[in-house]
Every structure is written in structure tokens, then in C-alpha cells.
Scaffold this motif. Structure first.
Motif, PDB file in Angstrom:
ATOM      1  N   HIS A  38      40.595  54.337  67.490  1.00 33.34           N
ATOM      2  CA  HIS A  38      41.650  53.349  67.266  1.00 33.34           C
ATOM      3  C   HIS A  38      42.478  53.195  68.536  1.00 33.34           C
ATOM      4  N   PRO A  39      42.751  51.957  68.964  1.00 32.09           N
ATOM      5  CA  PRO A  39      43.630  51.782  70.113  1.00 32.09           C
ATOM      6  C   PRO A  39      44.975  52.473  69.860  1.00 32.09           C
ATOM      7  N   LEU A  40      45.477  53.182  70.859  1.00 27.55           N
ATOM      8  CA  LEU A  40      46.750  53.894  70.698  1.00 27.55           C
ATOM      9  C   LEU A  40      47.862  52.963  70.224  1.00 27.55           C
ATOM     10  N   ASP A  41      47.873  51.725  70.719  1.00 30.45           N
ATOM     11  CA  ASP A  41      48.913  50.780  70.329  1.00 30.45           C
ATOM     12  C   ASP A  41      48.833  50.378  68.857  1.00 30.45           C
ATOM     13  N   ASP A  42      47.687  50.574  68.209  1.00 29.83           N
ATOM     14  CA  ASP A  42      47.514  50.180  66.809  1.00 29.83           C
ATOM     15  C   ASP A  42      47.766  51.312  65.817  1.00 29.83           C
ATOM     16  N   VAL A  43      47.887  52.540  66.301  1.00 35.56           N
ATOM     17  CA  VAL A  43      47.997  53.696  65.402  1.00 35.56           C
ATOM     18  C   VAL A  43      49.218  53.597  64.487  1.00 35.56           C
ATOM     19  N   SER A  44      50.334  53.106  65.003  1.00 34.83           N
ATOM     20  CA  SER A  44      51.558  53.041  64.181  1.00 34.83           C
ATOM     21  C   SER A  44      51.401  52.112  62.981  1.00 34.83           C
ATOM     22  N   GLY A  45      50.445  51.194  63.018  1.00 31.32           N
ATOM     23  CA  GLY A  45      50.215  50.288  61.901  1.00 31.32           C
ATOM     24  C   GLY A  45      49.213  50.790  60.880  1.00 31.32           C
ATOM     25  N   LEU A  46      48.615  51.945  61.129  1.00 34.04           N
ATOM     26  CA  LEU A  46      47.622  52.498  60.205  1.00 34.04           C
ATOM     27  C   LEU A  46      48.296  53.258  59.068  1.00 34.04           C
ATOM     28  N   THR A  47      47.632  53.308  57.927  1.00 35.48           N
ATOM     29  CA  THR A  47      48.042  54.224  56.866  1.00 35.48           C
ATOM     30  C   THR A  47      47.547  55.593  57.307  1.00 35.48           C
ATOM     31  N   ARG A  48      48.484  56.510  57.581  1.00 35.54           N
ATOM     32  CA  ARG A  48      48.133  57.763  58.235  1.00 35.54           C
ATOM     33  C   ARG A  48      49.014  58.900  57.737  1.00 35.54           C
ATOM     34  N   VAL A  49      48.532  60.121  57.969  1.00 31.88           N
ATOM     35  CA  VAL A  49      49.327  61.302  57.638  1.00 31.88           C
ATOM     36  C   VAL A  49      50.352  61.524  58.752  1.00 31.88           C
ATOM     37  N   PRO A  50      51.495  62.120  58.428  1.00 28.54           N
ATOM     38  CA  PRO A  50      52.533  62.347  59.442  1.00 28.54           C
ATOM     39  C   PRO A  50      52.077  63.220  60.610  1.00 28.54           C
ATOM     40  N   LEU A  51      51.085  64.081  60.411  1.00 27.85           N
ATOM     41  CA  LEU A  51      50.629  64.944  61.492  1.00 27.85           C
ATOM     42  C   LEU A  51      50.147  64.149  62.703  1.00 27.85           C
TER      43      LEU A  51
ATOM     44  N   ARG B  77      48.122  78.488  54.665  1.00 29.52           N
ATOM     45  CA  ARG B  77      46.927  77.812  55.168  1.00 29.52           C
ATOM     46  C   ARG B  77      47.125  77.548  56.652  1.00 29.52           C
ATOM     47  N   VAL B  78      46.203  78.053  57.468  1.00 27.32           N
ATOM     48  CA  VAL B  78      46.227  77.813  58.906  1.00 27.32           C
ATOM     49  C   VAL B  78      45.091  76.846  59.228  1.00 27.32           C
ATOM     50  N   ALA B  79      45.419  75.806  59.980  1.00 28.01           N
ATOM     51  CA  ALA B  79      44.428  74.786  60.311  1.00 28.01           C
ATOM     52  C   ALA B  79      44.565  74.401  61.776  1.00 28.01           C
ATOM     53  N   ALA B  80      43.487  73.868  62.342  1.00 23.32           N
ATOM     54  CA  ALA B  80      43.468  73.448  63.743  1.00 23.32           C
ATOM     55  C   ALA B  80      42.954  72.014  63.831  1.00 23.32           C
ATOM     56  N   TYR B  81      43.614  71.226  64.675  1.00 22.72           N
ATOM     57  CA  TYR B  81      43.314  69.801  64.816  1.00 22.72           C
ATOM     58  C   TYR B  81      43.217  69.440  66.291  1.00 22.72           C
ATOM     59  N   ALA B  82      42.559  68.312  66.578  1.00 21.49           N
ATOM     60  CA  ALA B  82      42.401  67.885  67.972  1.00 21.49           C
ATOM     61  C   ALA B  82      42.861  66.454  68.172  1.00 21.49           C
ATOM     62  N   ILE B  83      43.554  66.271  69.281  1.00 23.56           N
ATOM     63  CA  ILE B  83      43.849  64.941  69.809  1.00 23.56           C
ATOM     64  C   ILE B  83      42.747  64.655  70.825  1.00 23.56           C
ATOM     65  N   CYS B  84      41.940  63.636  70.553  1.00 26.59           N
ATOM     66  CA  CYS B  84      40.895  63.192  71.483  1.00 26.59           C
ATOM     67  C   CYS B  84      41.220  61.746  71.843  1.00 26.59           C
ATOM     68  N   ILE B  85      41.543  61.530  73.103  1.00 26.55           N
ATOM     69  CA  ILE B  85      41.870  60.189  73.571  1.00 26.55           C
ATOM     70  C   ILE B  85      40.891  59.825  74.680  1.00 26.55           C
ATOM     71  N   ARG B  86      40.326  58.633  74.527  1.00 25.25           N
ATOM     72  CA  ARG B  86      39.370  58.121  75.507  1.00 25.25           C
ATOM     73  C   ARG B  86      39.586  56.613  75.630  1.00 25.25           C
ATOM     74  N   ASP B  87      39.747  56.130  76.839  1.00 19.58           N
ATOM     75  CA  ASP B  87      39.956  54.692  77.074  1.00 19.58           C
ATOM     76  C   ASP B  87      41.109  54.146  76.233  1.00 19.58           C
ATOM     77  N   ASP B  88      42.220  54.898  76.188  1.00 21.17           N
ATOM     78  CA  ASP B  88      43.422  54.515  75.431  1.00 21.17           C
ATOM     79  C   ASP B  88      43.158  54.326  73.938  1.00 21.17           C
ATOM     80  N   GLN B  89      42.179  55.082  73.428  1.00 27.94           N
ATOM     81  CA  GLN B  89      41.894  55.072  71.994  1.00 27.94           C
ATOM     82  C   GLN B  89      41.928  56.492  71.462  1.00 27.94           C
ATOM     83  N   LEU B  90      42.376  56.628  70.227  1.00 28.57           N
ATOM     84  CA  LEU B  90      42.503  57.915  69.550  1.00 28.57           C
ATOM     85  C   LEU B  90      41.416  58.043  68.495  1.00 28.57           C
ATOM     86  N   LEU B  91      40.743  59.186  68.488  1.00 25.78           N
ATOM     87  CA  LEU B  91      39.718  59.456  67.488  1.00 25.78           C
ATOM     88  C   LEU B  91      40.382  59.966  66.211  1.00 25.78           C
ATOM     89  N   LEU B  92      40.092  59.308  65.092  1.00 29.07           N
ATOM     90  CA  LEU B  92      40.635  59.706  63.794  1.00 29.07           C
ATOM     91  C   LEU B  92      39.525  59.750  62.758  1.00 29.07           C
TER      92      LEU B  92
END
Length: 153
Positions: free
Chosen positions: A118-131, A6-21
Motif C-alpha cells: 500500500h502506498p504510504l500516503d494511502d495507509v491513513s485511509g485504510l481500515t486498519r489496526v492501531p498498531l 502474549r508476546v508478538a513480533a511484527y515487521a515494517i517492510c517499506i519498498r518504493d514508498d509502499q508498506l507491506l500489510l
């Protein structure tokens, strides 16, 4: 044993120190987890087109890909149908992108049910996938060959 690529493509979108998830039901059936917007390539589709399509489907935004950050792979044997297993190899291409249009909305009838910044500083506290952590490392470190060295222990 059946082999599946399975080949997949993902994007990191950061705006105003926030990450789109985007948010997806957890595979365990218990709760939800945050994922990077993106997904599997259709046959014959270029990965750049995949990430543009998937991000619009999952978030409502139109993006411009600004950089190829790198790739990551997974390889594991997983349960499949009829008490069989499959040898699954996933190739995940990670891009950097900027929002150029559209409006934030949740996906309807797809694999995710919510999109949010999500603020970048808060991402580590989210329930998230390792990717997400892998992609953030690619974004921060920008390895010249697009492959991360193993994280220090």
C-alpha cells in the motif's frame, strides 16, 4: 481473574514508498482490517525468528531484520470463555525488515487472507489496526529507547 501474557513480533517492510500489510477478519465479524505482518511467539522462540517465520507465513516473503524499532504494550480486560473475563497483557515488538526473497502470496488457512503493498500516503485511509500507526511512528521517530511518547492531542 485469569491473567494472560502474549508476546508478538511484527515487521515494517517499506519498498518504493509502499508498506507491506496483511488483511485479517475484523474481530467484530464485520468486514476486514489491515494488520502488520507478524504474530505471536511460540514458546522458546526468539522474537527475531518469530517475525521472520510469521512474515513468510502471511506474505510469502523471506526477510532480513534490519533494525529493532521498539515495543508497544496493550493491557485490558476482555471477554473469555464461559462468561468469564481475562486480564490480557500484550507485548508487541516492532522490527524493520527488508525483503530478500520469496514472492508475494496470500496466506492459506491462517489468520490472514490477503497480503498487499500500500502506498504510504494511502495507509491513513485504510481500515486498519492501531498498531500500524504506532509502528509507523516508531519507524519515523526511531526513539532511542524504543518507546514512543504519547501522541500529541
Amino acid at each position: 481473574m485469569r491473567k494472560k501474557l502474549r508476546v508478538a513480533a511484527y515487521a515494517i517492510c517499506i519498498r518504493d514508498d509502499q508498506l507491506l500489510l496483511a488483511r485479517s477478519p475484523a474481530p467484530t465479524g464485520r468486514g476486514h482490517e489491515w494488520v502488520l505482518p507478524g504474530g505471536g511467539m511460540d514458546h522458546g522462540e526468539h522474537p527475531n525468528d518469530t517475525v521472520v517465520r510469521e512474515l513468510e507465513e502471511e506474505t510469502g516473503y523471506h526477510i532480513e531484520v534490519t533494525a529493532l524499532l521498539g515495543m508497544d504494550t496493550t493491557h485490558r480486560v476482555v471477554p473469555w470463555s464461559y462468561h468469564r473475563k481475562v486480564d490480557h497483557h500484550g507485548v508487541r515488538i516492532v522490527y524493520e525488515a527488508k525483503i530478500v526473497g520469496g514472492e508475494l502470496r496470500n496466506e492459506i488457512g491462517g489468520s490472514t487472507d490477503m497480503a498487499a503493498w500500500h502506498p504510504l500516503d494511502d495507509v491513513s485511509g485504510l481500515t486498519r489496526v492501531p498498531l500500524i500507526d504506532i509502528a509507523l511512528r516508531l519507524w519515523r521517530e526511531r526513539p532511542p529507547v524504543g518507546r514512543l511518547e504519547p501522541a500529541p492531542k
